[in-house]
Design a protein around this motif. Sequence first.
Motif, short mmCIF file in Angstrom:
data_model
loop_
_atom_site.label_atom_id
_atom_site.label_comp_id
_atom_site.label_asym_id
_atom_site.label_seq_id
_atom_site.Cartn_x
_atom_site.Cartn_y
_atom_site.Cartn_z
N THR A 170 0.85 -1.19 0.00
CA THR A 170 0.00 0.00 0.00
C THR A 170 0.88 1.24 0.00
OG1 THR A 170 -1.92 -0.99 1.11
CG2 THR A 170 -1.62 1.38 1.37
N LYS A 171 0.53 2.20 -0.81
CA LYS A 171 1.27 3.46 -0.84
C LYS A 171 0.47 4.53 -0.11
CE LYS A 171 4.26 6.32 -3.57
NZ LYS A 171 5.25 6.26 -4.65
N VAL A 172 1.17 5.33 0.68
CA VAL A 172 0.56 6.42 1.41
C VAL A 172 0.72 7.70 0.60
CG1 VAL A 172 0.58 7.79 3.53
CG2 VAL A 172 1.04 5.32 3.63
N LEU A 173 -0.38 8.41 0.40
CA LEU A 173 -0.36 9.70 -0.29
C LEU A 173 -0.71 10.80 0.69
CD1 LEU A 173 -2.21 8.80 -3.62
CD2 LEU A 173 0.26 8.90 -3.21
N PHE A 174 0.22 11.70 0.92
CA PHE A 174 -0.02 12.86 1.76
C PHE A 174 -0.60 13.96 0.88
CE2 PHE A 174 3.33 10.56 3.98
CZ PHE A 174 2.85 10.56 5.29
N THR A 175 -1.79 14.45 1.23
CA THR A 175 -2.46 15.43 0.38
C THR A 175 -2.71 16.74 1.12
OG1 THR A 175 -4.72 14.77 0.95
CG2 THR A 175 -3.63 13.59 -0.86
N ALA A 176 -2.89 17.78 0.32
CA ALA A 176 -3.29 19.10 0.82
C ALA A 176 -4.05 19.81 -0.27
CB ALA A 176 -2.06 19.90 1.25
N HIS A 177 -4.72 20.88 0.08
CA HIS A 177 -5.51 21.62 -0.89
C HIS A 177 -4.59 22.26 -1.92
CE1 HIS A 177 -8.70 23.95 -2.62
NE2 HIS A 177 -9.57 23.58 -1.69
N SER A 178 -4.88 22.03 -3.20
CA SER A 178 -4.12 22.66 -4.25
C SER A 178 -4.37 24.17 -4.26
CB SER A 178 -4.53 22.07 -5.61
OG SER A 178 -3.82 22.67 -6.66
N LEU A 179 -3.41 24.90 -4.79
CA LEU A 179 -3.54 26.35 -4.98
C LEU A 179 -3.09 26.70 -6.39
CD1 LEU A 179 -2.15 27.77 -1.60
CD2 LEU A 179 -4.55 27.65 -2.33
N PRO A 180 -3.52 27.84 -6.92
CA PRO A 180 -3.06 28.23 -8.25
C PRO A 180 -1.55 28.39 -8.30
CG PRO A 180 -4.95 29.56 -7.57
CD PRO A 180 -4.51 28.78 -6.36
N GLU A 181 -0.96 27.98 -9.39
CA GLU A 181 0.49 28.08 -9.52
C GLU A 181 1.00 29.51 -9.35
OE1 GLU A 181 2.76 25.93 -9.65
OE2 GLU A 181 1.81 24.04 -10.21
N ARG A 182 0.21 30.48 -9.79
CA ARG A 182 0.67 31.87 -9.73
C ARG A 182 0.89 32.34 -8.29
NH1 ARG A 182 -3.71 34.86 -8.15
NH2 ARG A 182 -5.75 33.87 -8.55
N VAL A 183 0.13 31.81 -7.33
CA VAL A 183 0.29 32.27 -5.95
C VAL A 183 1.37 31.48 -5.20
CG1 VAL A 183 -2.13 32.95 -5.91
CG2 VAL A 183 -1.46 30.78 -4.87
N LEU A 184 1.86 30.41 -5.82
CA LEU A 184 2.87 29.59 -5.17
C LEU A 184 4.29 30.00 -5.53
CD1 LEU A 184 1.22 26.05 -5.38
CD2 LEU A 184 1.39 27.57 -3.39
N VAL A 185 4.44 30.98 -6.39
CA VAL A 185 5.77 31.47 -6.74
C VAL A 185 6.38 32.14 -5.50
CG1 VAL A 185 7.10 33.00 -8.20
CG2 VAL A 185 5.13 31.80 -9.15
N GLY A 186 7.44 31.54 -4.97
CA GLY A 186 8.08 32.08 -3.78
C GLY A 186 7.35 31.83 -2.48
N ASP A 187 6.26 31.07 -2.52
CA ASP A 187 5.46 30.81 -1.33
C ASP A 187 6.00 29.58 -0.60
OD1 ASP A 187 2.56 31.74 -0.23
OD2 ASP A 187 2.82 29.58 0.09
N PRO A 188 6.01 29.57 0.75
CA PRO A 188 6.57 28.43 1.48
C PRO A 188 5.68 27.19 1.55
CG PRO A 188 5.75 30.08 3.02
CD PRO A 188 5.64 30.69 1.65
N TYR A 189 4.45 27.30 1.09
CA TYR A 189 3.48 26.22 1.26
C TYR A 189 3.95 24.86 0.73
CZ TYR A 189 -1.33 24.18 0.91
OH TYR A 189 -2.46 23.41 1.02
N PRO A 190 4.39 24.74 -0.51
CA PRO A 190 4.82 23.41 -0.98
C PRO A 190 5.98 22.83 -0.17
CG PRO A 190 4.49 24.89 -2.84
CD PRO A 190 4.47 25.74 -1.60
N GLY A 191 6.93 23.68 0.20
CA GLY A 191 8.07 23.20 0.97
C GLY A 191 7.67 22.73 2.35
#
Length: 313
Positions: A170-191
């Motif tokens: 079984t593979k575990v997938l850690f998920t979170a709410h997606s956001l528009p790519e434009r707001v993730l430029v330089g944003d710490p959320y993905p990291g």
Amino acid sequence: MTEGPVGVAVMAYGTPATPDDVEAYYTHIRRGRPPTPEQLADLRSRYDALGGTSSMAARTAAQVDAISAALEARAPGRCRVVLGQKHAVPFVEDAAATLLAEGVTDVVGIVLAPHYSGFSVGEYQRRLADAMAEGGGRAAAVDRWSDLPEWQAFTARAVGDALADLPAATKVLFTAHSLPERVLVGDPYPGELARSARAIARQAGLATWAGWGLAWQSAGRTPEPWRGPDVLEVIRDLADTGRSEGVLVCPQGFVTDHLEVGYDLDIEARAVADEVGLAFARTRTVDDDATVMGALADRILAAADDLARPEAP
């Protein structure tokens, strides 16, 4: 330093209280633009699948009560705790107004979301700070808490408990709410999401990458690109490889069951897993776990201490 109690604004996304509130709620999310009849029908059908509304309101109230109790146990009489929501009453601005009306001019804001993004958590904190400033008050922020050992340990246990009833492959997938790519430029959320997933996977004893991965969910229905891969695509890809017999989704970006968990995962993601022949489960959310809520209380009090220190000359 301000005498008197410190306000604590516990902030959440909000949810419609009744089926009749869905249209007004959706209109608020759309910044005052009413949804089309098709959009409204789609959202109502999702809530209907959960019984008319989600359980988020009651679960959020329980979290607020648990944080309040933990604060009172640690610092009797020091904090006045109120709820402020992004898209439903009481709004963030209502929370500030309540505190100011009671003479509380210092407030600590904390969002019921572990990871920081300027687009999400940042907006809550800005709204709170602006509302307090208009009334002559001040606001401090607990911007993130995905690094809390108590939250990571809870989530790792939830992963381990759910895996016990799934196939070995079984593979575990850690998920979170997606956001528009434009707001993730330089944003710490993905990291931040990657770091917390890595820490939880390590505590749960998951094989590096072979045993777990990252996915995104609940992207908005707009023409612009949103961060992926989407969890539904990943589930299909896992089945195509033939290396997995099951999938466990851990919605690490969420702290309670609501539409994005109850429908997007428990109904939609499960249906895809059934379609491609994979066993499926989803980890429990933290809700009002006393240990985690206590750790949040500690972080709130630390922020309150910082706010109370006299400013340097």
